[in-house]
Design a protein around this motif. Structure first.
Motif, PDB file in Angstrom:
ATOM      1  N   VAL A   1      -1.477  -1.257  -3.641  1.00 33.52           N
ATOM      2  CA  VAL A   1      -2.767  -0.289  -4.022  1.00 33.52           C
ATOM      3  C   VAL A   1      -2.207   1.303  -4.274  1.00 33.52           C
ATOM      4  O   VAL A   1      -0.984   1.031  -3.178  1.00 33.52           O
ATOM      5  CB  VAL A   1      -3.964   0.015  -2.928  1.00 33.52           C
ATOM      6  CG1 VAL A   1      -3.303   0.535  -1.309  1.00 33.52           C
ATOM      7  CG2 VAL A   1      -5.275   0.576  -3.794  1.00 33.52           C
ATOM      8  N   TYR A   2      -2.800   2.317  -4.779  1.00 34.43           N
ATOM      9  CA  TYR A   2      -1.730   3.369  -5.146  1.00 34.43           C
ATOM     10  C   TYR A   2      -2.713   4.392  -4.052  1.00 34.43           C
ATOM     11  O   TYR A   2      -3.899   4.705  -5.183  1.00 34.43           O
ATOM     12  CB  TYR A   2      -1.279   3.164  -5.852  1.00 34.43           C
ATOM     13  CG  TYR A   2       0.039   2.618  -6.326  1.00 34.43           C
ATOM     14  CD1 TYR A   2       1.445   3.127  -6.041  1.00 34.43           C
ATOM     15  CD2 TYR A   2      -0.005   1.651  -7.226  1.00 34.43           C
ATOM     16  CE1 TYR A   2       2.312   2.229  -6.434  1.00 34.43           C
ATOM     17  CE2 TYR A   2       0.329   0.991  -7.898  1.00 34.43           C
ATOM     18  CZ  TYR A   2       1.651   1.059  -7.300  1.00 34.43           C
ATOM     19  OH  TYR A   2       2.760   0.670  -7.729  1.00 34.43           O
ATOM     20  N   VAL A   3      -2.976   4.857  -3.243  1.00 35.40           N
ATOM     21  CA  VAL A   3      -3.596   5.979  -2.658  1.00 35.40           C
ATOM     22  C   VAL A   3      -3.824   7.509  -3.118  1.00 35.40           C
ATOM     23  O   VAL A   3      -2.325   7.470  -2.439  1.00 35.40           O
ATOM     24  CB  VAL A   3      -4.442   5.762  -1.453  1.00 35.40           C
ATOM     25  CG1 VAL A   3      -6.057   6.816  -0.885  1.00 35.40           C
ATOM     26  CG2 VAL A   3      -4.700   4.122  -1.366  1.00 35.40           C
TER      27      VAL A   3
ATOM     28  N   ASN B   1      -2.466  -3.293   1.315  1.00 33.61           N
ATOM     29  CA  ASN B   1      -3.167  -2.933   1.015  1.00 33.61           C
ATOM     30  C   ASN B   1      -3.928  -2.387   1.690  1.00 33.61           C
ATOM     31  O   ASN B   1      -4.404  -0.715   1.628  1.00 33.61           O
ATOM     32  CB  ASN B   1      -3.509  -3.221  -0.801  1.00 33.61           C
ATOM     33  CG  ASN B   1      -4.207  -4.780  -0.657  1.00 33.61           C
ATOM     34  OD1 ASN B   1      -4.407  -5.166   0.654  1.00 33.61           O
ATOM     35  ND2 ASN B   1      -4.511  -5.293  -1.928  1.00 33.61           N
TER      36      ASN B   1
ATOM     37  N   VAL C   1      -5.527   1.914   2.391  1.00 35.32           N
ATOM     38  CA  VAL C   1      -7.214   2.159   1.997  1.00 35.32           C
ATOM     39  C   VAL C   1      -7.941   2.686   3.425  1.00 35.32           C
ATOM     40  O   VAL C   1      -7.941   3.632   3.270  1.00 35.32           O
ATOM     41  CB  VAL C   1      -8.058   1.169   1.053  1.00 35.32           C
ATOM     42  CG1 VAL C   1      -9.130   1.578   1.267  1.00 35.32           C
ATOM     43  CG2 VAL C   1      -6.916   1.072   0.104  1.00 35.32           C
TER      44      VAL C   1
ATOM     45  N   LYS D   1      -8.483   6.751   3.857  1.00 36.99           N
ATOM     46  CA  LYS D   1      -9.566   7.479   4.443  1.00 36.99           C
ATOM     47  C   LYS D   1     -10.522   7.806   5.452  1.00 36.99           C
ATOM     48  O   LYS D   1     -10.846   9.013   5.901  1.00 36.99           O
ATOM     49  CB  LYS D   1     -11.047   5.924   4.842  1.00 36.99           C
ATOM     50  CG  LYS D   1     -11.108   5.289   2.612  1.00 36.99           C
ATOM     51  CD  LYS D   1     -12.539   4.256   3.677  1.00 36.99           C
ATOM     52  CE  LYS D   1     -12.624   3.672   1.513  1.00 36.99           C
ATOM     53  NZ  LYS D   1     -13.330   2.508   1.265  1.00 36.99           N
TER      54      LYS D   1
ATOM     55  N   GLY E   1       0.831  -0.968  -0.263  1.00 41.69           N
ATOM     56  CA  GLY E   1      -0.155   0.490   0.340  1.00 41.69           C
ATOM     57  C   GLY E   1       0.704   0.944  -0.338  1.00 41.69           C
ATOM     58  O   GLY E   1       1.804   1.549   0.565  1.00 41.69           O
TER      59      GLY E   1
ATOM     60  N   ILE F   1      -8.294   6.411  -5.624  1.00 43.79           N
ATOM     61  CA  ILE F   1      -7.838   4.851  -4.686  1.00 43.79           C
ATOM     62  C   ILE F   1      -7.432   4.328  -6.081  1.00 43.79           C
ATOM     63  O   ILE F   1      -7.995   3.708  -7.331  1.00 43.79           O
ATOM     64  CB  ILE F   1      -8.189   4.057  -4.759  1.00 43.79           C
ATOM     65  CG1 ILE F   1      -8.841   5.161  -3.179  1.00 43.79           C
ATOM     66  CG2 ILE F   1      -8.128   2.603  -4.083  1.00 43.79           C
ATOM     67  CD1 ILE F   1      -9.810   4.079  -2.152  1.00 43.79           C
ATOM     68  N   SER F   2      -6.203   3.926  -6.901  1.00 48.08           N
ATOM     69  CA  SER F   2      -6.126   3.100  -8.042  1.00 48.08           C
ATOM     70  C   SER F   2      -5.645   1.582  -7.275  1.00 48.08           C
ATOM     71  O   SER F   2      -4.507   1.400  -7.122  1.00 48.08           O
ATOM     72  CB  SER F   2      -5.341   3.766  -9.145  1.00 48.08           C
ATOM     73  OG  SER F   2      -4.130   4.496  -8.217  1.00 48.08           O
ATOM     74  N   TYR F   3      -5.307   0.474  -8.488  1.00 43.90           N
ATOM     75  CA  TYR F   3      -4.758  -0.629  -7.778  1.00 43.90           C
ATOM     76  C   TYR F   3      -4.167  -1.442  -9.229  1.00 43.90           C
ATOM     77  O   TYR F   3      -4.762  -1.016 -10.593  1.00 43.90           O
ATOM     78  CB  TYR F   3      -6.073  -1.668  -7.706  1.00 43.90           C
ATOM     79  CG  TYR F   3      -6.827  -1.534  -6.603  1.00 43.90           C
ATOM     80  CD1 TYR F   3      -6.387  -1.879  -5.278  1.00 43.90           C
ATOM     81  CD2 TYR F   3      -7.370  -0.720  -5.967  1.00 43.90           C
ATOM     82  CE1 TYR F   3      -7.040  -2.396  -3.738  1.00 43.90           C
ATOM     83  CE2 TYR F   3      -8.878  -0.754  -5.544  1.00 43.90           C
ATOM     84  CZ  TYR F   3      -8.131  -1.626  -3.950  1.00 43.90           C
ATOM     85  OH  TYR F   3      -8.960  -1.255  -2.723  1.00 43.90           O
TER      86      TYR F   3
ATOM     87  N   ILE G   1       0.893   5.884   0.039  1.00 42.68           N
ATOM     88  CA  ILE G   1      -0.170   6.784   0.222  1.00 42.68           C
ATOM     89  C   ILE G   1       0.682   8.206  -0.093  1.00 42.68           C
ATOM     90  O   ILE G   1       1.439   8.314   1.031  1.00 42.68           O
ATOM     91  CB  ILE G   1      -1.233   7.553   1.665  1.00 42.68           C
ATOM     92  CG1 ILE G   1      -1.410   5.713   1.918  1.00 42.68           C
ATOM     93  CG2 ILE G   1      -1.999   7.835   1.428  1.00 42.68           C
ATOM     94  CD1 ILE G   1      -2.829   6.245   3.511  1.00 42.68           C
TER      95      ILE G   1
ATOM     96  N   MET H   1      -9.285  11.698  -2.645  1.00 42.65           N
ATOM     97  CA  MET H   1      -9.391  10.829  -2.338  1.00 42.65           C
ATOM     98  C   MET H   1      -9.069  10.013  -3.994  1.00 42.65           C
ATOM     99  O   MET H   1     -10.846  10.235  -4.448  1.00 42.65           O
ATOM    100  CB  MET H   1      -9.880   9.787  -1.469  1.00 42.65           C
ATOM    101  CG  MET H   1      -8.635   8.562  -1.251  1.00 42.65           C
ATOM    102  SD  MET H   1      -9.027   8.076  -0.316  1.00 42.65           S
ATOM    103  CE  MET H   1     -10.756   7.360   0.246  1.00 42.65           C
TER     104      MET H   1
END
Ligand SMILES: [Zn+2]
Length: 148
Positions: A140-142, A109, A113, A117, A57, A130-132, A59, A128
């Motif tokens: 996951v990239y937030v 991941n 997320v 949030k 993950g 979010i892309s997987y 962010i 925000m």
């Protein structure tokens, strides 16, 4: 995250112990210590990930108002510490500062997320995205951008 085989496995880096099909923070709640179990020493998935400089993950936080920056960092640390209490494989890997803001990496991941949030919910005025990454990867990239 990879599943590990049966038996008792001690992580060589942290205190995590694998038994009954999952990783635990330690042996405190393990009831069957008299059993003749095979004992192995290995790296737990979280430590292996950190050692290999991987993450599940990420962010990226941009445009952070200066007055909330330390609160935001504290929130991330506290949130991750609580997640670790529940599951030792849920970890904050690093919080890095750069000119644009912060980059937070985690071993799970869903932790990234949930943390993103939580940040949005706490500080409001945050966009925000979010892309997987495509399968079989589960990274996951937030992206969080403060609007102020
Ligand atoms: Zn470990």
């Amino acid at each position: 995250m990879k599943k590990t085989k049966s038996g008792l496995v001690f992580c060589k880096v942290c205190d995590a112990v694998y038994y009954k099909k999952s990783w635990h923070r330690n042996l405190r709640h393990y009831k069957n210590l008299k059993e003749n179990l095979a004992v192995k020493f290995s790296l737990c998935p979280a430590c292996a990930m950190i050692k290999n400089r991987q993450f599940e993950g990420e962010i990226i936080i941009k445009n952070i108002p200066i007055k909330i920056k330390s609160d935001l960092i504290n929130l991330a640390k506290t949130f991750a510490a609580r997640a670790y209490q529940r599951d030792p494989m849920d970890r904050l890997i690093a919080i890095k500062e750069n000119e644009e803001g912060l980059r937070i990496t985690t071993t799970e991941n869903q932790l990234a997320v949930k943390l993103a949030k939580k940040i949005k919910e706490t500080f409001k005025k945050v966009e925000m995205k979010i892309s997987y990454s495509p399968a079989p990867s589960d990274v996951v990239y937030v992206k969080l951008v403060f609007s102020h």
